[in-house]
Design a protein around this motif. Structure first.
Motif, PDB file in Angstrom:
ATOM      1  N   PHE A 223       0.787  -1.178   0.377  1.00 49.12           N
ATOM      2  CA  PHE A 223       0.004  -0.048   0.103  1.00 49.12           C
ATOM      3  C   PHE A 223       0.592   1.144   0.080  1.00 49.12           C
ATOM      4  O   PHE A 223      -0.061   2.463  -0.339  1.00 49.12           O
TER       5      PHE A 223
ATOM      6  N   VAL B 190       2.788   1.425  -3.969  1.00 49.63           N
ATOM      7  CA  VAL B 190       1.383   1.464  -4.719  1.00 49.63           C
ATOM      8  C   VAL B 190       0.783   2.356  -4.632  1.00 49.63           C
ATOM      9  O   VAL B 190      -0.051   2.161  -4.218  1.00 49.63           O
TER      10      VAL B 190
ATOM     11  N   TRP C  75      -2.154   4.252  -6.041  1.00 52.36           N
ATOM     12  CA  TRP C  75      -2.994   4.012  -6.388  1.00 52.36           C
ATOM     13  C   TRP C  75      -3.767   2.664  -5.858  1.00 52.36           C
ATOM     14  O   TRP C  75      -4.806   3.269  -5.779  1.00 52.36           O
ATOM     15  N   LEU C  76      -3.183   2.121  -5.354  1.00 53.66           N
ATOM     16  CA  LEU C  76      -4.328   1.101  -5.030  1.00 53.66           C
ATOM     17  C   LEU C  76      -5.157   1.487  -3.479  1.00 53.66           C
ATOM     18  O   LEU C  76      -6.118   0.394  -3.273  1.00 53.66           O
ATOM     19  N   ARG C  77      -4.414   1.548  -2.304  1.00 54.27           N
ATOM     20  CA  ARG C  77      -5.739   2.358  -1.373  1.00 54.27           C
ATOM     21  C   ARG C  77      -6.862   3.282  -1.751  1.00 54.27           C
ATOM     22  O   ARG C  77      -7.959   2.484  -1.347  1.00 54.27           O
TER      23      ARG C  77
ATOM     24  N   HIS D 220      -7.902   3.071  -4.783  1.00 51.47           N
ATOM     25  CA  HIS D 220      -8.613   2.197  -5.409  1.00 51.47           C
ATOM     26  C   HIS D 220      -9.545   1.400  -5.090  1.00 51.47           C
ATOM     27  O   HIS D 220     -10.716   0.439  -5.236  1.00 51.47           O
TER      28      HIS D 220
ATOM     29  N   LEU E 145      -9.700  -7.986  -6.484  1.00 52.22           N
ATOM     30  CA  LEU E 145      -9.015  -7.088  -6.215  1.00 52.22           C
ATOM     31  C   LEU E 145      -8.426  -7.406  -4.930  1.00 52.22           C
ATOM     32  O   LEU E 145      -7.035  -7.494  -4.491  1.00 52.22           O
TER      33      LEU E 145
ATOM     34  N   ILE F 142      -4.402  -9.301  -3.894  1.00 44.65           N
ATOM     35  CA  ILE F 142      -3.526  -8.352  -2.603  1.00 44.65           C
ATOM     36  C   ILE F 142      -3.115  -9.442  -1.715  1.00 44.65           C
ATOM     37  O   ILE F 142      -1.742  -9.297  -1.387  1.00 44.65           O
TER      38      ILE F 142
ATOM     39  N   TRP G 150       2.568  -4.334 -10.290  1.00 39.94           N
ATOM     40  CA  TRP G 150       1.411  -3.272  -9.822  1.00 39.94           C
ATOM     41  C   TRP G 150       2.188  -1.759 -10.097  1.00 39.94           C
ATOM     42  O   TRP G 150       1.417  -0.959  -9.266  1.00 39.94           O
TER      43      TRP G 150
ATOM     44  N   PRO H  36      -2.588  -0.085 -12.585  1.00 33.47           N
ATOM     45  CA  PRO H  36      -3.490  -0.339 -12.560  1.00 33.47           C
ATOM     46  C   PRO H  36      -3.922  -1.503 -14.477  1.00 33.47           C
ATOM     47  O   PRO H  36      -4.279  -2.585 -13.690  1.00 33.47           O
TER      48      PRO H  36
ATOM     49  N   LEU I  32      -2.852  -5.192 -13.795  1.00 28.64           N
ATOM     50  CA  LEU I  32      -3.429  -6.019 -13.335  1.00 28.64           C
ATOM     51  C   LEU I  32      -3.872  -7.233 -13.895  1.00 28.64           C
ATOM     52  O   LEU I  32      -4.355  -7.381 -14.684  1.00 28.64           O
TER      53      LEU I  32
END
Length: 439
Positions: free
Chosen positions: A224, A227, A229-231, A233, A294, A298, A374, A377, A380
């Motif tokens: 987190f 990456v 943009w992951l949180r 997203h 998703l 993770i 990662w 996006p 993925l």
């Protein structure tokens, strides 16, 4: 049934002398407290009440022993050192904390608000229109309940959320235990009281269990943190699921027909028994599968790097891996209760498929080729890729030389198709029954 503070939810009286249920003056203490509760104006859920009831349901929160605090800090430091050998993502741990159950509540409430408010706003709005106006008008123009049904709905939803969070606080092991970044960014945290309870049911030394959970926490923090943009997203995907929920108005109307606005307990009774369970539409099923994919990606990545890091260093690594997998697959009683409340199960049902996929990519492309996925996006894997996880390693293009934009923190990830299936009605294999991802 939820127990409300200040006597809220108790019967309004038995009609005896001095206790006339229609005599508002005799009930002024109740209405004073009710007015206090109804003064909340911070959104569709009364989070002040939610926190009160969560703390009440905890039944106490043991302080963290200094020795446990030191042991957690040492475990996270060692875990981060081990992870350096198995991933290109650098440490994401800025600080290490040991939380009491109460501290877990305090630290995670802001994220719970963002997760629960979308569905709560729809339920509360429906409730405010569900009681026939003639019932309210019959009480007179100056009755204390006229025009406040929306606030009452927020209060009642807050009560149910508080009950669910109080149960979760007795079960969660770390800041990232349910796969969603609940705590402050960069803070790696374990809940020693719950870790000890979890370890008590396993035939492994307590320090080994603590270190394994520290590996999982530190791995989540790396992902987190690096990456960017992951949180957003993850939270946007949850919000997308929640905002599309269709509330069963007929069920709410039926439940509210029997409500006596002068008797708060009758309202409490109306709001139990699955009233908050939303109906799931075909669109919701697609959104849920997107979210599940998703979360599985993770958790599968974390599972893969933790397994590689533990390797031959930890004798009980395989047993602990299986225990945590099954725990995430089944969910505890409190997690199931919370899922019923908000209509959302934060469980990576395809974790084993995702772990197999990441392992296959590592075997074919190496650590760098795996972790670079990662970077953006669009790279993925999808749910279709999880259908053939071992074959994905052969199909994947070598991405080791992929160069991403310098700044992805403001990337608009709304509407991404990560997790979509060609056939929305096809379920993946149950997590507990899938193959071991290692060759």
């Amino acid at each position: 049934m939820t127990n409300f503070p200040f006597g809220f939810g108790k019967p309004s009286g038995d009609g005896g002398e001095g206790n006339d249920p229609n005599d508002l003056s005799a009930q002024m203490p109740l209405f004073a407290e009710l007015q206090k509760l109804l003064s909340w104006s911070g959104g569709p859920v009364n989070w002040d009440l939610a926190k009160q009831l969560a703390v009440s349901n905890l039944g106490g929160s043991a302080p963290v022993d200094p020795a446990d605090r030191s042991a957690v800090a040492d475990a996270v430091r060692l875990a981060d050192h081990w992870l350096d050998d198995v991933t290109d993502l650098p440490s994401g741990v800025q600080s290490v904390e040991s939380w009491t159950r109460l501290e877990w509540l305090d630290k995670t409430l802001p994220v719970w608000s963002s997760l629960c408010d979308p569905v709560a706003s729809r339920v509360v709005a429906a409730m405010s229109q569900a009681i026939p106006q003639e019932q309210l008008q019959a009480l007179g123009a100056n009755n204390p309940f006229a025009g406040i049904m929306q606030q009452v709905g927020g209060l009642m939803f807050g009560a149910q959320v508080g009950q669910g969070l109080g149960g979760l606080a007795r079960e969660v092991l770390s800041a990232t235990d349910i796969g969603v970044p609940l705590g402050p960014a960069g803070v790696a945290a374990l809940v020693p009281e719950n870790v000890a309870a979890f370890a008590a049911g396993l035939e492994r030394p307590a320090d080994e269990v603590r270190l394994y959970l520290a590996l999982r926490e530190a791995a989540h923090q790396r992902l987190f943190a690096h990456v960017p943009w992951l949180r957003k997203h993850v939270l946007d995907t949850v919000a997308e699921y929640s905002t599309g929920i269709t509330i069963d108005m007929s069920a709410i109307e039926e439940a509210m027909r029997g409500v006596d606005p002068m008797n708060p307990e009758s309202m409490q009774d109306a709001l139990t028994g699955g009233l908050f369970e939303p109906r799931q539409t075909p669109e919701q099923e697609v959104a849920l599968r997107r979210l599940e994919t998703l979360l599985a990606l993770i958790e599968g990545w974390v599972d893969t790097v933790v397994t590689a890091a533990a390797g031959q260093r930890m004798p009980g690594a395989d047993a602990l891996r299986e225990a945590t997998r099954r725990r995430r697959a089944a969910g505890g009683p409190a997690e199931q209760t919370f899922a019923t409340l908000v209509g959302l199960e934060l469980r990576p049902r395809r974790l084993r498929d995702a772990a197999a996929l990441w392992w296959a990519v590592t075997e074919k492309q190496g650590v760098s080729g795996r972790d670079v996925i990662w970077t953006h996006p669009d790279l993925l894997p999808t749910a279709d890729d999880l259908d053939d996880p071992l074959g994905y390693g052969d199909r994947a293009v070598n991405l080791a030389d992929f160069t991403a934009p310098d700044d992805l923190s403001g990337l608009d990830v709304s509407g991404l198709d990560v997790g979509d299936r060609k056939d929305p009605g096809t379920d993946g294999p149950d997590e507990a029954d899938g193959p071991d991802p290692r060759p």
